[in-house]
Design a protein around this motif. Structure first.
Motif, PDB file in Angstrom:
ATOM      1  N   THR A 190       0.927  -1.016   0.063  1.00 17.63           N
ATOM      2  CA  THR A 190      -0.321   0.373  -0.016  1.00 17.63           C
ATOM      3  C   THR A 190       1.249   1.479  -0.242  1.00 17.63           C
ATOM      4  O   THR A 190       0.461   2.489  -0.066  1.00 17.63           O
ATOM      5  N   TRP A 191       2.050   1.044  -0.150  1.00 14.59           N
ATOM      6  CA  TRP A 191       2.837   1.916   0.295  1.00 14.59           C
ATOM      7  C   TRP A 191       4.197   2.328  -1.393  1.00 14.59           C
ATOM      8  O   TRP A 191       4.718   3.221  -0.674  1.00 14.59           O
ATOM      9  N   GLY A 192       3.523   1.462  -2.025  1.00  9.26           N
ATOM     10  CA  GLY A 192       4.297   1.181  -3.095  1.00  9.26           C
ATOM     11  C   GLY A 192       5.706   1.102  -3.434  1.00  9.26           C
ATOM     12  O   GLY A 192       6.020   0.569  -4.179  1.00  9.26           O
ATOM     13  N   ALA A 197       5.547   4.054  -8.119  1.00 13.44           N
ATOM     14  CA  ALA A 197       4.108   5.094  -8.287  1.00 13.44           C
ATOM     15  C   ALA A 197       4.368   5.324  -8.998  1.00 13.44           C
ATOM     16  O   ALA A 197       4.853   4.950 -10.407  1.00 13.44           O
ATOM     17  N   ALA A 221      -4.051  10.458  -9.251  1.00 14.14           N
ATOM     18  CA  ALA A 221      -3.037   9.552  -8.349  1.00 14.14           C
ATOM     19  C   ALA A 221      -1.843   9.076  -8.729  1.00 14.14           C
ATOM     20  O   ALA A 221      -1.596   9.266  -7.090  1.00 14.14           O
ATOM     21  N   PHE A 247       0.079   8.961  -5.163  1.00 12.49           N
ATOM     22  CA  PHE A 247       1.094   8.428  -5.035  1.00 12.49           C
ATOM     23  C   PHE A 247       2.469   8.297  -4.354  1.00 12.49           C
ATOM     24  O   PHE A 247       2.725   7.540  -3.541  1.00 12.49           O
ATOM     25  N   GLN A 296      -4.135   8.529   0.544  1.00 13.77           N
ATOM     26  CA  GLN A 296      -5.006   8.601   0.601  1.00 13.77           C
ATOM     27  C   GLN A 296      -6.885   7.990   0.078  1.00 13.77           C
ATOM     28  O   GLN A 296      -7.032   7.179  -0.782  1.00 13.77           O
ATOM     29  N   LEU A 311      -5.802   8.848  -3.561  1.00 15.93           N
ATOM     30  CA  LEU A 311      -5.746   8.131  -4.190  1.00 15.93           C
ATOM     31  C   LEU A 311      -6.237   6.786  -4.701  1.00 15.93           C
ATOM     32  O   LEU A 311      -7.149   6.128  -5.857  1.00 15.93           O
ATOM     33  N   ARG A 322      -8.867   6.068  -8.216  1.00 13.45           N
ATOM     34  CA  ARG A 322      -8.784   4.527  -8.974  1.00 13.45           C
ATOM     35  C   ARG A 322     -10.666   3.618  -8.391  1.00 13.45           C
ATOM     36  O   ARG A 322     -10.262   2.689  -8.887  1.00 13.45           O
TER      37      ARG A 322
END
Length: 290
Positions: free
Chosen positions: A161-163, A173, A184, A188, A216, A219, A223
């Motif tokens: 979830t943090w890339g 990212a 996005a 990110f 978050q 994003l 998405r």
């Protein structure tokens, strides 16, 4: 040429394609570049939408999620309305595309099927587009783990979830991690920066999480529309499995049939195929054999 190439020429050099112009394919970029070219004064003969009709029904179940990103949804509807007001023909359900050479061996027409009949339109330029996928050349070169995206028929790097990728300390990212757009990517990137600061002991987990909430949320909004778009604009089978006579490497004039024969003769990878027929070895070096 591709719609993306035409968009780059328009934005970077104010160049427009020769007319009459036909655009063919599927996806949001097809509508966007059509509108941009129209605003630049280009006469568009027609837009041939190759989206299979059954995919409209497949995408309906994802429509509630798409409403979480109303601005982007409204932008798409606005583009359709703009093109309709301009009187530009948009022919849906197009298939079996064929570029037809004119007297000077350049393209002179595009032939296609729609509404149960075979049709032909004159054109001096044909722009094609079948969606956008992540560029994974760098992540593959780094031997990161990847997952298959069955809807868009592409690979994307496996990230948390943090890339962070399968290799600790390497983050991915933006659209290289999965197509979601510029907004996005910005959100990110913020998450990646916060996680990097946490790993460097510049932020505690509590501070990181608190600062990450807005990014978050953004994003997630950006998405939310992707399942709808990905289901609607999934590449049609005829483009994933082109006919034998289809040229897949324009520089070296290698057809899909030739590549299939290479496989039958024992080629099991792009490098060996390049050695046999030079596919992907021409001026564009597009790696077509891959």
């Amino acid at each position: 040429m591709t719609c993306g190439a035409a968009q780059i020429l328009l934005k970077s050099s104010a160049l427009v394609p020769a007319q009459p112009l036909v655009l063919a394919g599927s996806g949001p970029l097809l509508l966007l570049i059509s509108a941009q070219l129209h605003r630049a004064g280009v006469a568009i003969e027609a837009i041939l939408d190759t989206t299979p009709k059954h995919q409209y029904f497949s995408a309906l179940k994802h429509l509630p999620g798409a409403f979480r990103n109303l601005p982007l949804l409204a932008k798409g509807v606005g583009l359709l309305s703009e093109l309709r007001r301009a009187g530009i023909r948009r022919i849906t359900g197009a298939s079996q595309l064929e570029a037809v050479a004119g007297n000077d061996e350049r393209i002179g027409a595009v032939r296609f099927s729609a509404g149960g009949e075979r049709r032909e339109l004159p054109c001096a330029t044909l722009l094609v587009h079948q969606g956008v996928v992540p560029n994974v050349q760098l992540t593959r070169a780094l031997e990161l783990q990847h997952d298959r995206d069955e809807l868009q028929q592409c690979w994307r790097p496996r990230i948390d979830t943090w890339g962070e990728s399968s290799r600790p300390g390497i983050f991915v990212a933006g659209d290289s991690a999965g197509i979601a757009g510029a907004l996005a990517a910005e959100a990110f990137g913020t998450l990646v920066a916060l996680q990097a600061a946490h790993q460097l002991d510049r932020l505690s987990a509590t501070e990181r999480d608190a600062q990450a909430r807005d990014a978050q949320a953004e994003l997630g909004r950006q998405r939310a529309i992707r399942p709808f778009l990905d289901a609607l604009y999934r590449p049609a089978r005829e483009f994933l499995l082109p006919a034998d006579e289809t040229i897949v490497c324009r520089c070296e004039e290698v057809t899909a049939g030739e590549l299939r024969r290479m496989v039958d003769d024992g080629c099991r990878g792009p490098n060996q195929t390049k050695a046999f027929c030079r596919s992907g070895m021409g001026p564009c070096r597009a790696g077509c054999a891959g």
